[in-house]
Design an enzyme around this catalytic site. Structure first.
Site, PDB file in Angstrom:
ATOM      1  N   TYR A 107      -6.324  -1.025  -7.060  1.00 14.71           N
ATOM      2  CA  TYR A 107      -5.694  -2.284  -6.356  1.00 14.71           C
ATOM      3  C   TYR A 107      -5.113  -2.119  -4.993  1.00 14.71           C
ATOM      4  CZ  TYR A 107      -1.347  -0.975  -9.021  1.00 14.71           C
ATOM      5  OH  TYR A 107      -0.275  -0.368  -9.625  1.00 14.71           O
ATOM      6  N   GLU A 108      -4.773  -3.081  -4.211  1.00 12.59           N
ATOM      7  CA  GLU A 108      -4.069  -3.321  -3.138  1.00 12.59           C
ATOM      8  C   GLU A 108      -5.162  -2.477  -2.158  1.00 12.59           C
ATOM      9  OE1 GLU A 108      -1.849  -4.997  -2.734  1.00 12.59           O
ATOM     10  OE2 GLU A 108      -1.079  -5.336  -4.818  1.00 12.59           O
ATOM     11  N   GLY A 109      -6.506  -2.861  -2.172  1.00 14.14           N
ATOM     12  CA  GLY A 109      -7.411  -2.227  -1.211  1.00 14.14           C
ATOM     13  C   GLY A 109      -7.765  -0.869  -1.894  1.00 14.14           C
TER      14      GLY A 109
ATOM     15  N   ARG B  49       0.834  -1.134   0.133  1.00 20.32           N
ATOM     16  CA  ARG B  49       0.096  -0.030   0.008  1.00 20.32           C
ATOM     17  C   ARG B  49       0.817   1.320  -0.126  1.00 20.32           C
ATOM     18  NH1 ARG B  49      -4.816  -2.103   3.924  1.00 20.32           N
ATOM     19  NH2 ARG B  49      -6.101  -3.248   2.276  1.00 20.32           N
TER      20      ARG B  49
END
Length: 579
Positions: free
Chosen positions: A419-421, A283
């Protein structure tokens, strides 16, 4: 124009905004200068090539664009893949802060290329923190060197952000291995020709696992097994996407022939903790991707605006002027440049907190890094989307034409908030999990850090600061009140009220923190000028911080109102959406 690593601004931010305590300044300059040379000379020239070529897929194999393999070899042989990894595993042992600046460069030069080492960094951290001694001995050095890159296999067709819905199964064999069966989607660099082996980190469930996220385990599942045979896994297809065309986004099938062999990382049913070691590293790095792409878009737009002549600027003698001379274009360019500088500083602050957490400060620094990580990821990537969109606008009609490269940057940036949350998830994480840390004391401490910057502006009294101090104090006041509102809503068991304001709250936090960072930059620049330094960049840094405060930070009051008074929409959302 091609990407040029902004090494002087990176170093100035490291030294004067964040504090470069963990490495000698001369060493930092030497490392970043060489990294900038690799980014601009080796990686950036492949950006357009990769976008046009894509990643052809045939017979289960992915072919990377021309020049990709040679560039990756140059990258790994230079030791760039393991900058912050421990020397015992073949890494450089450098601070995360130095690695963060380099990560910005790789992704500013070529986002699709930078994704491969970015994922490997997460794999290194997860394996180093949670892997058995045997797995570390077998795989960690290969990952650190980049000889074997890593992936994260989380998402499934029915389970996007909701990991509780995962179905991939892991059945113990009895010899310490597990048979992995299932399907994953959106696996970045799940298959490629950059390396002979790929180390997949896969989330799966044991047969007797508890329901939901409490029953998830993490497994290391290599493409090639230790005896040299091919594991029972394959790439079943690649996605055709809006952007990052040169990064293969794969669907992965595990267990066509009975089950892929995997090894447990950490403890059974405790895979979520291992996964978040990967995700938190990723993140921050995605936030740095946003900074890199925003920097590339700013450079491209500024170069175009200085060359493109249209209309006569006020007071100009010539019949036509560069569009950079027109106030509205200047506003766009300054918004791009100031936003990028603010996002860079926030990401570097987060990396510095991670470094500090390994020293005497320990847990308080780790709490600070936890607080800042969702802000770094979401704020920087939201700004990347806005900055690249402005880059297209500055180019005008030519921005909508692919040959300028402005459109590619906008297309590539769009995934960063997803992406990645997703950034909505980052906002929820900030409000529901990170804001309540230590009863809100961690957030209050960060706000106090911002206040010191405002106090420094008032004390310095430089006329060049304009209304910077007043606007920063106003913004901090808005953030302070919004923070109190969010904490009170959580304590009063009104989570829907807090979550309704989560996204504007994260934006407010990032906006004000960015203003405080640029204020520190202005203070350092002002002090340098008073000391007799003649670098014209110092006056530019002051002007940029002033623009941010007087033109962008003014949005803080509106964001505060959205947080404090805007949550009532949840009562009538269904009615409004049905119209």
């Amino acid at each position: 124009m091609s990407y040029r690593a902004p090494v002087p601004e990176m170093l100035f931010t490291l030294r004067h905004v964040v504090g470069l305590d963990a490495v000698d300044p001369d060493d930092a300059e030497a490392i970043l200068t060489e990294a900038g040379r690799i980014a601009a000379g080796v990686i950036a020239p492949l950006n357009r090539v990769g976008d046009r070529h894509g990643t052809p897929f045939a017979d289960g194999r992915v072919t990377t664009p021309p020049g990709w393999r040679e560039a990756y070899r140059t990258f790994t042989e230079g030791g760039w893949n393991g900058l912050s990894a421990e020397a015992d595993h073949g890494g450089q042992g450098l601070p995360k802060l130095i690695e963060a600046a380099c990560t910005e460069m790789w992704n500013g030069a070529n986002l699709a290329f930078g994704l491969c080492p970015l994922l490997t960094q997460g794999g290194i951290e997860a394996l180093a923190a949670h892997g058995s001694d045997d797995l570390k001995a077998r795989y960690l050095e290969k990952l650190v060197s980049g000889e074997w890159p890593a992936t994260m296999n989380l998402t499934e067709p029915q389970a996007g952000s909701d990991l509780a819905l995962l179905r991939t199964r892991a059945v113990p064999v009895g010899d310490g291995t597990y048979r992995i069966t299932g399907n994953k989607i959106y696996i970045t660099y799940g298959e490629h020709d950059l390396a002979e082996n790929i180390v997949h980190l896969v989330l799966a469930r044991l047969p007797d696992a508890p329901a939901g996220t409490r029953g998830i385990s993490l497994f290391l599942v290599p493409k090639v097994l230790p005896d040299g045979t091919r594991n029972d896994l394959r790439c079943s297809g690649i996605e055709h996407k809006l952007g990052i065309h040169a990064s293969p986004t794969c669907s992965m099938a595990f267990g066509d022939q009975g089950g892929a062999t995997g090894w447990l990382i950490g403890q059974e049913n405790k895979g979520l903790a291992c996964m978040f070691t990967m995700m938190n590293a990723a993140r921050l790095n995605v936030g740095l991707q946003g900074v890199g792409v925003a920097e590339a878009a700013t450079q491209r737009a500024l170069a175009y605006a200085q060359e493109r002549r249209q209309g006569r600027a006020i007071g100009a003698a010539e019949a036509t002027s560069p569009i950079a001379a027109h106030p509205d274009v200047q506003r766009m360019l300054l918004t791009m440049k100031a936003s990028t500088a603010a996002a860079r500083a926030i990401c570097y602050l987060t990396a510095a907190a991670l470094d500090a957490s390994k020293g005497p400060e320990g847990q308080p620094a780790l709490d600070r890094a936890s607080l800042l990580t969702p802000v770094a990821k979401a704020f920087a990537t939201d700004l990347a989307n806005e900055v690249t969109s402005l880059g297209v606008q500055v180019h005008g009609g030519m921005g909508f034409v692919e040959e300028t490269g402005a459109a590619q940057l906008m297309r590539d940036a769009r995934i960063l908030g997803i992406y990645e949350g997703t950034n909505g998830i980052q906002a929820i994480d900030l409000t529901a999990r990170k804001l309540p840390l230590n009863g809100g004391a961690t957030a209050r401490s960060q706000i106090a850090w911002m206040r010191k910057a405002a106090e420094g502006l008032l004390k310095a009294g430089d006329p060049a600061f304009g209304q910077m101090a007043a606007r920063l104090r106003d913004g901090i006041g808005s953030l302070d009140r919004a923070t109190s509102h969010q904490l009170a809503a959580l304590r009063s068991n009104r989570p829907e009220t807090a979550l309704a304001g989560a996204t504007p709250y994260l934006r407010l936090f990032g906006l004000v923190l960015g203003g405080a960072c640029l204020a520190r930059s202005a203070l350092a620049a002002s002090a340098a000028l008073k000391a007799g330094e003649t670098d014209p960049a110092h006056a530019g840094r002051i002007a940029l911080a002033r623009f941010y405060a007087e033109n962008l930070l003014t949005a803080a009051e509106g964001l505060e109102q959205s947080v404090v008074a805007g949550g009532a929409f949840t009562d009538d959302a269904a009615l409004a959406l049905a119209v």
